[in-house]
Design a protein around this motif. Structure first.
Motif, PDB file in Angstrom:
ATOM      1  N   ILE A  51     140.731 -22.322  45.021  1.00  0.00           N
ATOM      2  CA  ILE A  51     140.412 -21.060  45.488  1.00  0.00           C
ATOM      3  C   ILE A  51     138.673 -21.206  45.425  1.00  0.00           C
ATOM      4  O   ILE A  51     137.857 -21.950  44.879  1.00  0.00           O
ATOM      5  CB  ILE A  51     140.890 -20.645  43.792  1.00  0.00           C
ATOM      6  CG1 ILE A  51     142.352 -20.385  44.208  1.00  0.00           C
ATOM      7  CG2 ILE A  51     140.421 -19.743  43.366  1.00  0.00           C
ATOM      8  CD1 ILE A  51     143.114 -20.338  42.597  1.00  0.00           C
ATOM      9  N   GLU A  52     138.445 -20.404  45.972  1.00  0.00           N
ATOM     10  CA  GLU A  52     136.482 -20.499  46.474  1.00  0.00           C
ATOM     11  C   GLU A  52     135.786 -18.844  45.843  1.00  0.00           C
ATOM     12  O   GLU A  52     136.633 -18.043  45.788  1.00  0.00           O
ATOM     13  CB  GLU A  52     136.525 -20.504  47.701  1.00  0.00           C
ATOM     14  CG  GLU A  52     134.771 -20.706  47.590  1.00  0.00           C
ATOM     15  CD  GLU A  52     134.073 -20.695  49.462  1.00  0.00           C
ATOM     16  OE1 GLU A  52     133.128 -20.991  49.338  1.00  0.00           O
ATOM     17  OE2 GLU A  52     134.711 -20.244  49.694  1.00  0.00           O
ATOM     18  N   ILE A  53     135.015 -19.130  44.849  1.00  0.00           N
ATOM     19  CA  ILE A  53     134.328 -18.279  44.581  1.00  0.00           C
ATOM     20  C   ILE A  53     133.080 -17.955  44.656  1.00  0.00           C
ATOM     21  O   ILE A  53     132.691 -18.508  45.365  1.00  0.00           O
ATOM     22  CB  ILE A  53     133.617 -18.689  42.609  1.00  0.00           C
ATOM     23  CG1 ILE A  53     134.476 -19.087  41.834  1.00  0.00           C
ATOM     24  CG2 ILE A  53     133.017 -17.635  41.866  1.00  0.00           C
ATOM     25  CD1 ILE A  53     134.518 -19.967  40.944  1.00  0.00           C
ATOM     26  N   GLY A  54     132.776 -17.002  45.547  1.00  0.00           N
ATOM     27  CA  GLY A  54     131.837 -16.778  46.103  1.00  0.00           C
ATOM     28  C   GLY A  54     131.532 -16.943  47.980  1.00  0.00           C
ATOM     29  O   GLY A  54     130.399 -17.749  48.054  1.00  0.00           O
ATOM     30  N   PRO A  55     132.555 -16.979  49.005  1.00  0.00           N
ATOM     31  CA  PRO A  55     132.308 -17.940  49.933  1.00  0.00           C
ATOM     32  C   PRO A  55     131.377 -17.377  50.482  1.00  0.00           C
ATOM     33  O   PRO A  55     130.636 -17.705  51.628  1.00  0.00           O
ATOM     34  CB  PRO A  55     133.981 -17.279  50.647  1.00  0.00           C
ATOM     35  CG  PRO A  55     134.067 -16.228  50.224  1.00  0.00           C
ATOM     36  CD  PRO A  55     133.527 -15.593  48.675  1.00  0.00           C
ATOM     37  N   VAL A  71     143.559 -21.930  51.492  1.00  0.00           N
ATOM     38  CA  VAL A  71     142.009 -21.410  50.726  1.00  0.00           C
ATOM     39  C   VAL A  71     142.407 -20.182  49.822  1.00  0.00           C
ATOM     40  O   VAL A  71     142.978 -19.956  51.072  1.00  0.00           O
ATOM     41  CB  VAL A  71     141.139 -22.178  51.423  1.00  0.00           C
ATOM     42  CG1 VAL A  71     139.712 -21.475  50.886  1.00  0.00           C
ATOM     43  CG2 VAL A  71     140.993 -23.840  52.334  1.00  0.00           C
ATOM     44  N   VAL A  72     141.867 -20.338  49.363  1.00  0.00           N
ATOM     45  CA  VAL A  72     141.566 -18.191  48.535  1.00  0.00           C
ATOM     46  C   VAL A  72     140.694 -17.802  48.512  1.00  0.00           C
ATOM     47  O   VAL A  72     139.955 -18.589  47.157  1.00  0.00           O
ATOM     48  CB  VAL A  72     142.898 -18.242  47.553  1.00  0.00           C
ATOM     49  CG1 VAL A  72     142.961 -16.215  47.099  1.00  0.00           C
ATOM     50  CG2 VAL A  72     144.389 -17.910  48.075  1.00  0.00           C
ATOM     51  N   ALA A  73     139.662 -17.181  49.617  1.00  0.00           N
ATOM     52  CA  ALA A  73     138.529 -16.980  48.780  1.00  0.00           C
ATOM     53  C   ALA A  73     138.281 -15.574  48.140  1.00  0.00           C
ATOM     54  O   ALA A  73     138.865 -14.677  48.684  1.00  0.00           O
ATOM     55  CB  ALA A  73     137.469 -16.894  49.637  1.00  0.00           C
ATOM     56  N   VAL A  74     137.604 -15.076  46.746  1.00  0.00           N
ATOM     57  CA  VAL A  74     137.288 -14.232  46.138  1.00  0.00           C
ATOM     58  C   VAL A  74     135.504 -13.786  46.141  1.00  0.00           C
ATOM     59  O   VAL A  74     134.803 -15.072  45.786  1.00  0.00           O
ATOM     60  CB  VAL A  74     137.251 -14.720  44.351  1.00  0.00           C
ATOM     61  CG1 VAL A  74     137.676 -13.546  43.962  1.00  0.00           C
ATOM     62  CG2 VAL A  74     139.271 -14.998  44.219  1.00  0.00           C
ATOM     63  N   GLU A  75     135.805 -12.417  46.778  1.00  0.00           N
ATOM     64  CA  GLU A  75     134.528 -12.401  47.437  1.00  0.00           C
ATOM     65  C   GLU A  75     133.914 -10.811  47.482  1.00  0.00           C
ATOM     66  O   GLU A  75     135.093 -10.141  46.940  1.00  0.00           O
ATOM     67  CB  GLU A  75     134.126 -12.397  49.120  1.00  0.00           C
ATOM     68  CG  GLU A  75     133.001 -12.123  49.143  1.00  0.00           C
ATOM     69  CD  GLU A  75     131.060 -12.119  48.724  1.00  0.00           C
ATOM     70  OE1 GLU A  75     130.892 -11.447  47.685  1.00  0.00           O
ATOM     71  OE2 GLU A  75     131.537 -14.074  48.959  1.00  0.00           O
ATOM     72  N   ALA A 122     147.298 -30.733  44.152  1.00  0.00           N
ATOM     73  CA  ALA A 122     146.496 -30.117  43.118  1.00  0.00           C
ATOM     74  C   ALA A 122     145.835 -28.772  42.999  1.00  0.00           C
ATOM     75  O   ALA A 122     145.651 -27.437  44.280  1.00  0.00           O
ATOM     76  CB  ALA A 122     145.067 -31.249  42.341  1.00  0.00           C
ATOM     77  N   VAL A 123     145.043 -27.913  42.577  1.00  0.00           N
ATOM     78  CA  VAL A 123     144.510 -27.220  42.378  1.00  0.00           C
ATOM     79  C   VAL A 123     142.983 -27.180  41.795  1.00  0.00           C
ATOM     80  O   VAL A 123     142.350 -27.431  40.876  1.00  0.00           O
ATOM     81  CB  VAL A 123     145.235 -25.559  41.288  1.00  0.00           C
ATOM     82  CG1 VAL A 123     144.099 -24.208  41.665  1.00  0.00           C
ATOM     83  CG2 VAL A 123     146.725 -25.867  41.567  1.00  0.00           C
ATOM     84  N   ARG A 124     141.882 -26.563  43.334  1.00  0.00           N
ATOM     85  CA  ARG A 124     140.550 -27.430  43.152  1.00  0.00           C
ATOM     86  C   ARG A 124     139.975 -25.399  43.310  1.00  0.00           C
ATOM     87  O   ARG A 124     140.199 -25.376  44.102  1.00  0.00           O
ATOM     88  CB  ARG A 124     140.588 -27.629  44.407  1.00  0.00           C
ATOM     89  CG  ARG A 124     141.031 -28.660  44.302  1.00  0.00           C
ATOM     90  CD  ARG A 124     140.882 -30.653  43.654  1.00  0.00           C
ATOM     91  NE  ARG A 124     141.525 -31.357  43.850  1.00  0.00           N
ATOM     92  CZ  ARG A 124     142.284 -32.471  42.856  1.00  0.00           C
ATOM     93  NH1 ARG A 124     141.252 -32.050  41.486  1.00  0.00           N
ATOM     94  NH2 ARG A 124     142.875 -33.801  43.095  1.00  0.00           N
ATOM     95  N   ILE A 125     139.121 -25.921  42.173  1.00  0.00           N
ATOM     96  CA  ILE A 125     138.281 -24.188  41.956  1.00  0.00           C
ATOM     97  C   ILE A 125     137.051 -25.118  42.782  1.00  0.00           C
ATOM     98  O   ILE A 125     136.254 -25.708  42.469  1.00  0.00           O
ATOM     99  CB  ILE A 125     137.940 -23.826  40.782  1.00  0.00           C
ATOM    100  CG1 ILE A 125     139.247 -23.113  40.571  1.00  0.00           C
ATOM    101  CG2 ILE A 125     137.209 -23.214  41.220  1.00  0.00           C
ATOM    102  CD1 ILE A 125     139.430 -22.524  38.897  1.00  0.00           C
ATOM    103  N   ILE A 126     136.253 -23.946  43.388  1.00  0.00           N
ATOM    104  CA  ILE A 126     135.106 -24.909  44.668  1.00  0.00           C
ATOM    105  C   ILE A 126     133.439 -23.358  44.474  1.00  0.00           C
ATOM    106  O   ILE A 126     134.302 -22.058  43.928  1.00  0.00           O
ATOM    107  CB  ILE A 126     134.311 -25.738  45.836  1.00  0.00           C
ATOM    108  CG1 ILE A 126     135.654 -24.250  46.440  1.00  0.00           C
ATOM    109  CG2 ILE A 126     136.106 -26.465  45.231  1.00  0.00           C
ATOM    110  CD1 ILE A 126     135.218 -25.105  48.009  1.00  0.00           C
TER     111      ILE A 126
END
Length: 301
Positions: A51-55, A71-75, A122-126
């Motif tokens: 899960i990406e914060i602010g791609p 990949v789920v990107a939250v913009e 796994a769940v990775r937040i970047i």
């Protein structure tokens, strides 16, 4: 397409008539080694959900998609959505959500992806976090019990130093204790301001947080624990006896007894205490509050 190259960024901005937003803290990375360091540091495996914060324009997103199952990107900036759809069109394992990360239920995203069978690992937040809301974003992830395995994010160097500081250091504060209660913290890489467009005023650092399965201290009340930390560091020049007076409505005399029971010198200051010592104080306060509550309840009958 090298999304991190300054000429590509310029070209995208011109073609889409896109203006970087200062209020959203938009700074794009232009250095491949920094991108690689973040992806390496995040420990992304081929079965993982990222899960990406602010791609932004998708620099990290593309690199993560090369490694991860999904990949789920939250913009938050809707003007970036058409740009992301263009820059990431060759990837079929990326989903873009136009939303505010602070108002997004990440567990719902994780459950949805797990139910859909898009990942088994796994769940990775970047993310490359906007400086002005770094702490609220990090604390939201930890306090809301997001079922992630790790968080790897870039932030202002000064904030990173505060987060990973230990007892006794000048930079050790409430945020250090709070974050270290929830995770193990490691520094991945230092990032100079020169590698961003536009160039920020300060340097950055990337931290990797491994979310703890077991907390470093057993608490009777997380609420009281965090209240003690806030009070202690809120008046950090004062002794614990003075800074903790008033927590849960307790008078100085009661705090003095509690510190004595916890085996802590009342003249110490908050910055000298480790997590276990804060927990010891908070647990005794929690028992007192519970006892007082019971006494008051019985007294009413």
């Amino acid at each position: 397409m090298e999304l991190y190259s300054p000429s590509t960024i310029r070209d995208i901005k011109e073609r889409h008539n896109f203006q970087l937003s200062k209020s959203l803290g938009q700074n794009f990375i232009t250095d491949r080694t920094v991108i690689d360091s973040i992806i390496e540091g995040a420990c992304i495996g081929e079965d993982d959900l990222v899960i990406e914060i602010g791609p932004g324009i998708g620099v990290l997103t593309a690199a993560a998609a090369e490694r991860a199952a999904k990949v789920v990107a939250v913009e938050i900036d809707r003007k970036l959505i058409p740009i992301l759809k263009e820059t990431l069109q060759e990837y079929d394992n990326i989903e873009i959500i136009n939303a505010d990360i602070l108002k997004t239920d990440l567990n719902e995203i994780i459950r949805g992806q797990r139910d859909a069978g898009t990942f088994t690992g796994a769940v990775r937040i970047i993310g490359n976090l906007p400086y002005y809301i770094t702490t609220p974003i990090i604390m939201k992830i930890f306090e809301s019990g997001v079922t992630a395995d790790s968080v790897t994010v870039m932030m202002q160097k000064e904030v990173a130093d505060r987060i990973k500081a230990g007892p006794g250091s000048r930079t050790y504060g409430a945020i250090s204790v709070a974050v270290q209660y929830y995770c193990d913290v490691e520094k991945v890489v230092s990032v100079p301001k020169e590698v961003f467009i536009p160039r920020p005023k300060v340097d950055s650092a990337v931290l990797h947080f491994t979310i703890r399965e077991e907390k470093p201290a057993a608490l009777k009340s997380e609420k009281i624990f965090f209240e003690c930390i806030k009070a202690g560091f809120g008046k950090r020049r004062k002794t614990l006896l003075n800074s903790l007076t008033g927590v849960c409505g307790l008078e100085k005399e009661a705090i003095s007894e509690i510190l004595s029971e916890a085996g802590i010198d009342p003249s110490r200051r908050a910055e000298t205490l480790n997590i276990q010592e804060f927990a010891g104080i908070a647990n005794i306060i929690a028992m007192r509050v519970a006892d007082n509550g019971r006494r008051n309840t019985h007294g009413d009958h």
